[in-house]
Scaffold this active site. Structure first.
Site, mmCIF file in Angstrom:
data_model
loop_
_atom_site.group_PDB
_atom_site.id
_atom_site.type_symbol
_atom_site.label_atom_id
_atom_site.label_comp_id
_atom_site.label_asym_id
_atom_site.label_seq_id
_atom_site.Cartn_x
_atom_site.Cartn_y
_atom_site.Cartn_z
ATOM 1 N N HIS A 136 0.833 -1.205 0.000
ATOM 2 C CA HIS A 136 0.000 0.000 0.000
ATOM 3 C C HIS A 136 0.869 1.258 0.000
ATOM 4 O O HIS A 136 0.601 2.204 -0.749
ATOM 5 C CB HIS A 136 -0.940 -0.024 1.208
ATOM 6 N N ASP A 178 -6.183 1.617 -2.150
ATOM 7 C CA ASP A 178 -6.918 1.358 -0.916
ATOM 8 C C ASP A 178 -7.728 0.072 -1.002
ATOM 9 O O ASP A 178 -7.787 -0.705 -0.044
ATOM 10 C CB ASP A 178 -7.821 2.545 -0.579
#
Length: 118
Positions: free
Chosen positions: A47, A92
């Protein structure tokens, strides 16, 4: 943005408070370095790297608003997102899905970063 990311996490992992993911391992939370401590921490490392790629596109991933849907634990990013919104939404979404598939190890929450994340 981070508020939407929190809601995505709640969509895929409703059983655990989102803040449990904000200070986990070496990468879950602001910044990150060293070797990821487990699969969940690797989700955060990916991420972080994804946000880095979004920044290279000129995006502000922590602030970018995007459109998405959560239905019965499944996330989808809306097709109407612009370049930055689509990139950040995808970062996300991938992370929230990764969290859902990774084991949460309580001992890796709030670890000593100086000792364990070289």
């Amino acid at each position: 943005n981070l508020y939407q990311f929190k809601n995505m996490i709640h969509c895929t992992v409703p059983s655990r408070p989102w803040w449990h993911f904000a200070d986990y391992g070496c990468y879950c939370g602001r910044g990150g370095k060293g070797t990821a401590v487990d699969d969940l921490d690797r989700c955060c490392q990916v991420h972080d790297n994804c946000y880095g790629e979004a920044e290279k596109l000129g995006c502000w991933p922590y602030l970018t608003l995007y459109k998405y849907e959560c239905s019965q634990g499944k996330l989808t990013c809306s097709g109407g997102n612009n370049k930055c919104a689509a990139a950040v939404c995808n970062c996300d979404l991938v992370a929230a899905n990764c969290f859902a598939g990774a084991r949460y190890i309580d001992a890796n929450y709030n670890i000593n970063l100086k000792e364990r994340c070289q």
